[in-house]
Design a protein around this motif. Sequence first.
Motif, short mmCIF file in Angstrom:
data_model
loop_
_atom_site.label_atom_id
_atom_site.label_comp_id
_atom_site.label_asym_id
_atom_site.label_seq_id
_atom_site.Cartn_x
_atom_site.Cartn_y
_atom_site.Cartn_z
N LYS A 161 0.83 -1.21 0.00
CA LYS A 161 0.00 0.00 0.00
C LYS A 161 0.86 1.25 0.00
O LYS A 161 0.55 2.23 -0.69
N ILE A 162 1.95 1.25 0.75
CA ILE A 162 2.86 2.40 0.79
C ILE A 162 3.45 2.65 -0.59
O ILE A 162 3.50 3.79 -1.06
N LEU A 163 3.87 1.59 -1.28
CA LEU A 163 4.45 1.74 -2.61
C LEU A 163 3.40 2.26 -3.60
O LEU A 163 3.71 3.09 -4.46
N GLU A 164 2.18 1.77 -3.48
CA GLU A 164 1.10 2.24 -4.37
C GLU A 164 0.83 3.72 -4.16
O GLU A 164 0.66 4.48 -5.13
N LEU A 165 0.79 4.14 -2.91
CA LEU A 165 0.52 5.55 -2.62
C LEU A 165 1.67 6.44 -3.07
O LEU A 165 1.44 7.54 -3.61
N LEU A 166 2.89 6.00 -2.86
CA LEU A 166 4.04 6.77 -3.34
C LEU A 166 3.99 6.95 -4.85
O LEU A 166 4.30 8.03 -5.37
N ALA A 167 3.58 5.89 -5.55
CA ALA A 167 3.47 5.97 -7.01
C ALA A 167 2.39 6.96 -7.42
O ALA A 167 2.54 7.69 -8.42
N GLU A 168 1.30 6.99 -6.68
CA GLU A 168 0.21 7.93 -6.98
C GLU A 168 0.62 9.37 -6.65
O GLU A 168 0.29 10.31 -7.38
N MET A 169 1.35 9.54 -5.56
CA MET A 169 1.75 10.87 -5.12
C MET A 169 2.83 11.47 -6.01
O MET A 169 2.86 12.68 -6.24
#
Length: 224
Positions: free
Chosen positions: A12-20
């Motif tokens: 989830k952290i990696l997904e959010l970083l990619a979105e941000m």
Amino acid sequence: MKPKPKRVATKKILELLAEMYPDAHCELDFRNPFELLIATILSAQSTDRQVNIVTKGLFERYPQPENYIDLTEEELAKEIRGLGLYRNKSRNILQTCKILTSQYGGRVPESRAALEALPGVGRKTANVVLSNAFDVPALAVDTHVLRVSNRLALADSENPLEVEKQITRRVPRKEWTDTHHRIIWHGRRVCAARNPKCEVCDLLPYCWYGKNHMEPLTKSSHGK
């Protein structure tokens, strides 16, 4: 401070970083592997912004390793005086350019061992060059990566090599380079060393540091 969790929502952290940070990239200005190598050597204890200001003129005057051969340490030091440790960097860059010219035909080697054998080049610099100049998956650990990865519990160490090992065990190899850039961007834009912007961070629900940092602030405000 509460202890770090044993498990962390890495995916989830990696997904959010990619979105941000969908456009996260190396913020050093370079046109080829040699320029990236020199810029990365210069970036130690200096900001990318400062380095880009210095290298804009430097690379115009000295675009190739052979252009540095006849310079003295004092002459190059004057060119890079605005950066930290400029005297040591001047010496290392001149020695590196001599090696590149005499041993590699003026080209930057593409192996980690050869890169790390160059003066002024450690594992972090080698990782930056390998990943950004040669598309070799690598994860360089600078102060931002060290700080942010520990706060997010993606790593639990103050040793850069150990942090690199811990993150690369959690993150798929093909995502190492992008993850490196996204963590750095997050450290520069939100997760600062002092006064991190936890209250506006999308990662807050998954960040052990942020949740524990915000809790005493909330209690303090309610207590007034």
